[in-house]
Motif scaffolding. Structure first.
Motif, PDB file in Angstrom:
ATOM      1  N   UNK A 141       0.805  -1.230   0.000  1.00  0.00           N
ATOM      2  CA  UNK A 141       0.000   0.000   0.000  1.00  0.00           C
ATOM      3  C   UNK A 141       0.833   1.273   0.000  1.00  0.00           C
ATOM      4  N   UNK A 142       2.106   1.176  -0.336  1.00  0.00           N
ATOM      5  CA  UNK A 142       2.961   2.351  -0.484  1.00  0.00           C
ATOM      6  C   UNK A 142       3.201   2.580  -1.969  1.00  0.00           C
ATOM      7  N   UNK A 143       3.934   3.651  -2.272  1.00  0.00           N
ATOM      8  CA  UNK A 143       4.260   3.955  -3.664  1.00  0.00           C
ATOM      9  C   UNK A 143       5.753   4.128  -3.827  1.00  0.00           C
ATOM     10  N   UNK A 144       6.231   3.833  -5.009  1.00  0.00           N
ATOM     11  CA  UNK A 144       7.626   4.021  -5.386  1.00  0.00           C
ATOM     12  C   UNK A 144       7.645   5.067  -6.496  1.00  0.00           C
ATOM     13  N   UNK A 145       8.262   6.218  -6.232  1.00  0.00           N
ATOM     14  CA  UNK A 145       8.371   7.271  -7.244  1.00  0.00           C
ATOM     15  C   UNK A 145       9.477   6.900  -8.219  1.00  0.00           C
ATOM     16  N   UNK A 146       9.151   6.872  -9.501  1.00  0.00           N
ATOM     17  CA  UNK A 146      10.107   6.522 -10.550  1.00  0.00           C
ATOM     18  C   UNK A 146      10.334   7.728 -11.452  1.00  0.00           C
ATOM     19  N   UNK A 147      11.593   8.009 -11.716  1.00  0.00           N
ATOM     20  CA  UNK A 147      11.966   9.167 -12.522  1.00  0.00           C
ATOM     21  C   UNK A 147      13.029   8.732 -13.528  1.00  0.00           C
ATOM     22  N   UNK A 148      12.828   9.061 -14.776  1.00  0.00           N
ATOM     23  CA  UNK A 148      13.817   8.829 -15.826  1.00  0.00           C
ATOM     24  C   UNK A 148      14.014  10.155 -16.541  1.00  0.00           C
ATOM     25  N   UNK A 149      15.250  10.663 -16.520  1.00  0.00           N
ATOM     26  CA  UNK A 149      15.525  11.974 -17.093  1.00  0.00           C
ATOM     27  C   UNK A 149      16.810  11.985 -17.909  1.00  0.00           C
ATOM     28  N   UNK A 150      16.868  12.944 -18.810  1.00  0.00           N
ATOM     29  CA  UNK A 150      18.112  13.250 -19.494  1.00  0.00           C
ATOM     30  C   UNK A 150      19.031  13.936 -18.488  1.00  0.00           C
ATOM     31  N   UNK A 151      20.323  13.649 -18.553  1.00  0.00           N
ATOM     32  CA  UNK A 151      21.290  14.215 -17.611  1.00  0.00           C
ATOM     33  C   UNK A 151      21.871  15.501 -18.185  1.00  0.00           C
ATOM     34  N   UNK A 152      21.654  16.617 -17.468  1.00  0.00           N
ATOM     35  CA  UNK A 152      22.151  17.912 -17.892  1.00  0.00           C
ATOM     36  C   UNK A 152      23.494  18.219 -17.246  1.00  0.00           C
ATOM     37  N   UNK A 153      24.252  19.081 -17.885  1.00  0.00           N
ATOM     38  CA  UNK A 153      25.504  19.563 -17.321  1.00  0.00           C
ATOM     39  C   UNK A 153      25.183  20.277 -16.011  1.00  0.00           C
ATOM     40  N   UNK A 154      25.944  19.980 -14.960  1.00  0.00           N
ATOM     41  CA  UNK A 154      25.738  20.600 -13.649  1.00  0.00           C
ATOM     42  C   UNK A 154      26.135  22.070 -13.693  1.00  0.00           C
ATOM     43  N   UNK A 155      25.430  22.878 -12.935  1.00  0.00           N
ATOM     44  CA  UNK A 155      25.724  24.309 -12.884  1.00  0.00           C
ATOM     45  C   UNK A 155      26.836  24.622 -11.893  1.00  0.00           C
ATOM     46  N   UNK A 156      27.070  23.738 -10.944  1.00  0.00           N
ATOM     47  CA  UNK A 156      28.133  23.973  -9.968  1.00  0.00           C
ATOM     48  C   UNK A 156      29.410  23.244 -10.394  1.00  0.00           C
ATOM     49  N   UNK A 157      30.471  23.482  -9.699  1.00  0.00           N
ATOM     50  CA  UNK A 157      31.749  22.850 -10.014  1.00  0.00           C
ATOM     51  C   UNK A 157      31.695  21.357  -9.677  1.00  0.00           C
ATOM     52  N   UNK A 158      32.123  20.531 -10.593  1.00  0.00           N
ATOM     53  CA  UNK A 158      32.185  19.092 -10.373  1.00  0.00           C
ATOM     54  C   UNK A 158      33.380  18.537 -11.121  1.00  0.00           C
ATOM     55  N   UNK A 159      33.908  17.448 -10.628  1.00  0.00           N
ATOM     56  CA  UNK A 159      35.069  16.847 -11.285  1.00  0.00           C
ATOM     57  C   UNK A 159      34.671  15.725 -12.243  1.00  0.00           C
ATOM     58  N   UNK A 160      33.408  15.357 -12.256  1.00  0.00           N
ATOM     59  CA  UNK A 160      32.998  14.257 -13.132  1.00  0.00           C
ATOM     60  C   UNK A 160      32.960  14.704 -14.588  1.00  0.00           C
ATOM     61  N   UNK A 161      33.188  13.768 -15.491  1.00  0.00           N
ATOM     62  CA  UNK A 161      33.145  14.045 -16.924  1.00  0.00           C
ATOM     63  C   UNK A 161      31.693  14.289 -17.335  1.00  0.00           C
ATOM     64  N   UNK A 162      31.428  15.453 -17.874  1.00  0.00           N
ATOM     65  CA  UNK A 162      30.076  15.812 -18.307  1.00  0.00           C
ATOM     66  C   UNK A 162      29.992  16.052 -19.812  1.00  0.00           C
TER      67      UNK A 162
END
Length: 121
Positions: free
Chosen positions: A90-111
């Motif tokens: 009787x609970x719900x699982x929220x499912x989200x599928x999205x395109x990955x956008x370039x982050x606006x903050x500083x990150x070291x991961x390859x974008x």
């Protein structure tokens, strides 16, 4: 592909090449290795499902996406898909599928394969 799990919410974010692969081949998957066993996550096109649907079996989260949602997703402006899956407890699982956008903050991961962030224009 990135996956974020928080409570009863699972979000998948796909790069350009992963969206392209999903739309053309019907499946994209990743694996994280642990000593005891791998953890896998898969996004898969489905003819049977009418909405996003997720399962967790044998250390693998699989997100099933109706084929109709994937028509031209690789070329259109639609950011993603959202659905609350009813669970047997009787609970719900929220499912989200999205395109990955370039982050606006500083990150070291390859974008380099991410979509341009519309807020950076």
């Amino acid at each position: 592909m990135k996956i974020r799990i928080r409570g009863n919410s699972v979000r998948f974010r796909l790069t350009r090449s992963e969206v392209d692969e999903l739309c053309k081949k019907g499946c994209v998957e990743e694996k994280t290795e642990f000593n005891e066993s791998p953890f896998s996550y898969v996004v898969k096109a489905s003819e049977e499902e009418e909405n996003l649907y997720a399962s967790f079996l044998d250390g693998t989260i699989t997100l099933y996406v109706p084929n109709v949602l994937l028509l031209d997703w690789d070329t259109n402006e639609n950011v993603g898909f959202y659905h609350n899956q009813s669970l047997n407890n009787d609970k719900e699982l929220a499912l989200i599928l999205e395109k990955d956008f370039v982050c606006m903050d500083q990150t070291t991961e390859d974008q380099s394969d991410n979509y341009p962030n519309p807020k950076m224009k």
